[in-house]
Design a protein around this motif. Structure first.
Motif, PDB file in Angstrom:
ATOM      1  N   LEU A 136       3.336   1.718   6.607  1.00 26.14           N
ATOM      2  CA  LEU A 136       3.976   3.028   6.725  1.00 26.14           C
ATOM      3  C   LEU A 136       5.486   2.889   6.830  1.00 26.14           C
ATOM      4  O   LEU A 136       6.002   2.009   7.521  1.00 26.14           O
ATOM      5  CB  LEU A 136       3.449   3.760   7.962  1.00 26.14           C
ATOM      6  CG  LEU A 136       2.001   4.265   7.918  1.00 26.14           C
ATOM      7  CD1 LEU A 136       1.600   4.800   9.275  1.00 26.14           C
ATOM      8  CD2 LEU A 136       1.841   5.340   6.852  1.00 26.14           C
ATOM      9  N   LYS A 137       6.167   3.755   6.136  1.00 25.23           N
ATOM     10  CA  LYS A 137       7.616   3.859   6.295  1.00 25.23           C
ATOM     11  C   LYS A 137       7.932   4.820   7.429  1.00 25.23           C
ATOM     12  O   LYS A 137       8.879   4.634   8.181  1.00 25.23           O
ATOM     13  CB  LYS A 137       8.248   4.343   4.988  1.00 25.23           C
ATOM     14  CG  LYS A 137       9.769   4.313   4.993  1.00 25.23           C
ATOM     15  CD  LYS A 137      10.327   4.674   3.632  1.00 25.23           C
ATOM     16  CE  LYS A 137      11.849   4.584   3.633  1.00 25.23           C
ATOM     17  NZ  LYS A 137      12.412   4.944   2.309  1.00 25.23           N
ATOM     18  N   ALA A 152       1.564   9.966   1.542  1.00 30.52           N
ATOM     19  CA  ALA A 152       2.443  10.117   0.384  1.00 30.52           C
ATOM     20  C   ALA A 152       3.117   8.804   0.053  1.00 30.52           C
ATOM     21  O   ALA A 152       3.413   7.995   0.945  1.00 30.52           O
ATOM     22  CB  ALA A 152       3.497  11.190   0.664  1.00 30.52           C
ATOM     23  N   GLY A 153       3.365   8.560  -1.238  1.00 30.52           N
ATOM     24  CA  GLY A 153       4.108   7.386  -1.660  1.00 30.52           C
ATOM     25  C   GLY A 153       5.558   7.485  -1.217  1.00 30.52           C
ATOM     26  O   GLY A 153       6.063   8.560  -0.871  1.00 30.52           O
ATOM     27  N   GLU A 154       6.247   6.355  -1.256  1.00 28.70           N
ATOM     28  CA  GLU A 154       7.620   6.305  -0.751  1.00 28.70           C
ATOM     29  C   GLU A 154       8.554   7.281  -1.469  1.00 28.70           C
ATOM     30  O   GLU A 154       9.426   7.888  -0.858  1.00 28.70           O
ATOM     31  CB  GLU A 154       8.154   4.872  -0.873  1.00 28.70           C
ATOM     32  CG  GLU A 154       9.494   4.662  -0.209  1.00 28.70           C
ATOM     33  CD  GLU A 154       9.882   3.197  -0.139  1.00 28.70           C
ATOM     34  OE1 GLU A 154      11.067   2.919   0.094  1.00 28.70           O
ATOM     35  OE2 GLU A 154       9.001   2.328  -0.301  1.00 28.70           O
ATOM     36  N   ARG A 155       8.375   7.454  -2.785  1.00 34.47           N
ATOM     37  CA  ARG A 155       9.251   8.365  -3.558  1.00 34.47           C
ATOM     38  C   ARG A 155       8.488   9.606  -4.033  1.00 34.47           C
ATOM     39  O   ARG A 155       8.930  10.271  -4.975  1.00 34.47           O
ATOM     40  CB  ARG A 155       9.827   7.616  -4.764  1.00 34.47           C
ATOM     41  CG  ARG A 155      10.679   6.425  -4.405  1.00 34.47           C
ATOM     42  CD  ARG A 155      11.322   5.810  -5.634  1.00 34.47           C
ATOM     43  NE  ARG A 155      10.349   5.528  -6.674  1.00 34.47           N
ATOM     44  CZ  ARG A 155       9.561   4.459  -6.698  1.00 34.47           C
ATOM     45  NH1 ARG A 155       9.639   3.565  -5.727  1.00 34.47           N
ATOM     46  NH2 ARG A 155       8.694   4.263  -7.670  1.00 34.47           N
ATOM     47  N   VAL A 223       4.189   8.480   5.329  1.00 30.44           N
ATOM     48  CA  VAL A 223       4.794   8.071   4.060  1.00 30.44           C
ATOM     49  C   VAL A 223       4.682   6.554   3.957  1.00 30.44           C
ATOM     50  O   VAL A 223       5.068   5.820   4.876  1.00 30.44           O
ATOM     51  CB  VAL A 223       6.268   8.502   3.976  1.00 30.44           C
ATOM     52  CG1 VAL A 223       6.906   7.996   2.683  1.00 30.44           C
ATOM     53  CG2 VAL A 223       6.388  10.022   4.059  1.00 30.44           C
ATOM     54  N   LEU A 224       4.151   6.068   2.849  1.00 29.12           N
ATOM     55  CA  LEU A 224       3.883   4.646   2.662  1.00 29.12           C
ATOM     56  C   LEU A 224       5.125   3.883   2.199  1.00 29.12           C
ATOM     57  O   LEU A 224       6.011   4.438   1.554  1.00 29.12           O
ATOM     58  CB  LEU A 224       2.782   4.452   1.621  1.00 29.12           C
ATOM     59  CG  LEU A 224       1.377   4.926   1.988  1.00 29.12           C
ATOM     60  CD1 LEU A 224       0.517   5.013   0.737  1.00 29.12           C
ATOM     61  CD2 LEU A 224       0.743   4.000   3.007  1.00 29.12           C
ATOM     62  N   THR A 234       1.511   3.877  -4.038  1.00 28.29           N
ATOM     63  CA  THR A 234       2.350   3.666  -2.856  1.00 28.29           C
ATOM     64  C   THR A 234       3.802   4.038  -3.128  1.00 28.29           C
ATOM     65  O   THR A 234       4.585   4.194  -2.187  1.00 28.29           O
ATOM     66  CB  THR A 234       2.291   2.204  -2.391  1.00 28.29           C
ATOM     67  OG1 THR A 234       2.743   1.356  -3.463  1.00 28.29           O
ATOM     68  CG2 THR A 234       0.878   1.818  -1.996  1.00 28.29           C
ATOM     69  N   GLY A 235       4.152   4.156  -4.381  1.00 29.66           N
ATOM     70  CA  GLY A 235       5.522   4.523  -4.726  1.00 29.66           C
ATOM     71  C   GLY A 235       5.677   6.004  -5.025  1.00 29.66           C
ATOM     72  O   GLY A 235       6.553   6.676  -4.475  1.00 29.66           O
ATOM     73  N   GLU A 236       4.815   6.549  -5.897  1.00 28.68           N
ATOM     74  CA  GLU A 236       5.030   7.910  -6.371  1.00 28.68           C
ATOM     75  C   GLU A 236       3.795   8.805  -6.245  1.00 28.68           C
ATOM     76  O   GLU A 236       3.821   9.952  -6.656  1.00 28.68           O
ATOM     77  CB  GLU A 236       5.475   7.871  -7.837  1.00 28.68           C
ATOM     78  CG  GLU A 236       6.768   7.098  -8.043  1.00 28.68           C
ATOM     79  CD  GLU A 236       7.168   7.014  -9.509  1.00 28.68           C
ATOM     80  OE1 GLU A 236       6.259   6.969 -10.362  1.00 28.68           O
ATOM     81  OE2 GLU A 236       8.372   6.998  -9.779  1.00 28.68           O
ATOM     82  N   GLY A 237       2.705   8.263  -5.695  1.00 29.50           N
ATOM     83  CA  GLY A 237       1.465   9.024  -5.688  1.00 29.50           C
ATOM     84  C   GLY A 237       1.091   9.609  -4.347  1.00 29.50           C
ATOM     85  O   GLY A 237       1.874   9.637  -3.387  1.00 29.50           O
TER      86      GLY A 237
END
Length: 456
Positions: A136-137, A152-155, A223-224, A234-237
């Protein structure tokens, strides 16, 4: 002669011819330094490559893809997943599912103001998230078994457009903002997205056909951190629970009038018990008719190139040490020529030939030891200078941290001298000295005593 006598004579002889001794030691020092620094560059390169791979993802992770051959009868279903779990060395295996039969519209905000241009929705067993390296971020992991929760993905939030803004100015160009005009990355330059995923309700709309849609609303709990090895989601999904996406897919099939079909995963994740077993596990999965990918092939090619680099750099440094070895041999031969009478007197006084051999070997070994020791110290100095240049943009907050950076244990090392390399260099320098002095020592013991005494 006792060892103490030999030791005292060894030091006296080296000191009497100190100019020649210093020059010979200097050659060994430079040769030792050359090998250590050259190999240390290769070691630092290997460490940097491994760190880069670890940043890209878990090296024990294997991603599985189904067999895309339309004529193939091999399916990535629950039965296949159990076969994979039975493979020796597999710690865990979990399927992933993405609805590919129907388009999904992802939106948020009042009246769906923000619409995603690209946001893959992927289902996975939430109970295995941490085991497969999902990090997790911000926020928290969903509660296992709870409905309408997502990650949610990071972006993820940067893939949305604002439908209330005019076309051309209704999206945030994440990558243009991330890099400046010189190509340097600076996340502080990236503006905030139009909404905070943690404080927004995400609406899913599955278009079954012209008449039917399936809607679902999700709450994002976290947020991942992006991980290329785990998956693009993990980025946009958007990541939701496997059972929930199964239910949506079955409901879509029911509304579409499709007969009950078997559920097949669109992908899977497998974790090996060690990096060494990844390659073998991949081969066994491939024999089942599935496709795989992991960091193993990249890691192996990087390790091979790193080994070649170390061998080439070490070979270049070894040339300097070879020259130093020739210098030691030359020094000892010249010493024998100058000390022929001394050798004869030693023999006449009853000194054993083995003592004479030991004396010359000790002198040669001492040159190697002193040269190797000084070369090792010089190697650390050169290594610290190289690392200070490679980390100029990352100032340390304390002397201890600065020392770690200089030694290559932190930051981005250009040179790294592990303990085994320093020990090897020192022992190898001594060995070079002894081997180089063996021929002159053997020559010394063969000189007849009478002939040696008559020698001027």
């Amino acid at each position: 002669m006792s060892f103490r006598d030999l030791w005292r004579m060894c030091l006296n002889n080296l000191w009497r011819r100190k100019s020649r001794t210093i020059l010979t030691i200097l050659g060994v020092m430079i040769g030792c330094m050359s090998i250590v620094v050259m190999v240390s560059i290769g070691v630092a390169l290997d460490v940097s490559q491994k760190k880069m791979l670890e940043d890209m993802g878990d090296l024990q992770m294997i991603t599985i893809y189904p067999n895309y051959d339309p004529q193939s009868k091999i399916k990535l279903d629950e039965s296949m997943l159990k076969n994979i779990q039975a493979i020796p060395g597999v710690v865990a295996a979990s399927g992933k599912f993405e609805i590919q039969d129907y388009p999904i519209q992802v939106s948020t905000g009042s009246n769906g103001r923000y619409e995603a241009l690209y946001a893959p929705v992927v289902g996975i067993d939430f109970s295995q998230l941490e085991g497969f390296g999902y990090e997790l971020k911000e926020g928290a992991f969903p509660i296992v078994g709870a409905k309408n929760q997502a990650l949610a993905g990071e972006r993820f939030a940067y893939n949305f457009k604002d439908t209330a803004r005019p076309e051309g100015s209704n999206m945030i160009d994440y990558y243009s903002a991330l890099f400046d005009e010189n190509g340097n990355m600076n996340e502080e330059n990236v503006p905030d997205p139009y909404f905070d995923p943690l404080n927004a309700k995400i609406d899913l709309s599955i278009q079954v056909n012209e008449q039917n849609k399936i809607k679902d609303t999700l709450n994002v709990t976290g947020v991942l951190k992006e991980s290329q090895m785990i998956g693009y989601e993990t980025g946009e999904g958007l990541l939701i629970d496997l059972n929930e996406i199964k239910g949506l897919w079955k409901e879509a099939n029911r509304k579409a009038g499709k007969p009950s079909t078997s559920f097949d995963y669109t992908g899977a994740l497998v974790k090996a018990d060690s990096i060494e077993n990844v390659s073998e596990i991949e081969k066994q999965i491939q024999t089942l008719g599935l496709q795989t990918s992991s960091m193993q092939s990249i890691r192996e090619s990087m390790e091979e190139s790193s080994r070649m680099m170390q061998m080439v750099l070490g070979g270049i440094g070894a040339i300097s040490l070879l020259v130093a070895a020739i210098g030691i041999t030359n020094t000892m031969i010249m010493s024998i020529s100058e000390r022929t009478r001394e050798i004869g007197i030693m023999k006449a006084l009853g000194c054993y030939t083995k003592n004479i051999r030991e004396l010359f070997l000790m002198e040669a070994g001492m040159i190697g030891l002193i040269g190797g020791g000084l070369g090792l110290i010089l190697s650390y100095i050169v290594s610290m200078v190289l690392n200070s240049f490679s980390n100029m943009g990352a100032p340390a907050t304390s002397f201890w941290e600065q020392l770690m950076i200089w030694l290559g244990l932190q930051g981005t090392p250009l040179s790294l001298i592990p303990w085994w390399l320093g020990l090897f260099a020192l022992l190898f320098s001594i060995l070079i000295g002894v081997v180089s002095g063996y021929y002159p020592a053997s020559k010394a013991v063969k000189i007849p005593a009478l002939e040696a005494i008559r020698h001027d």
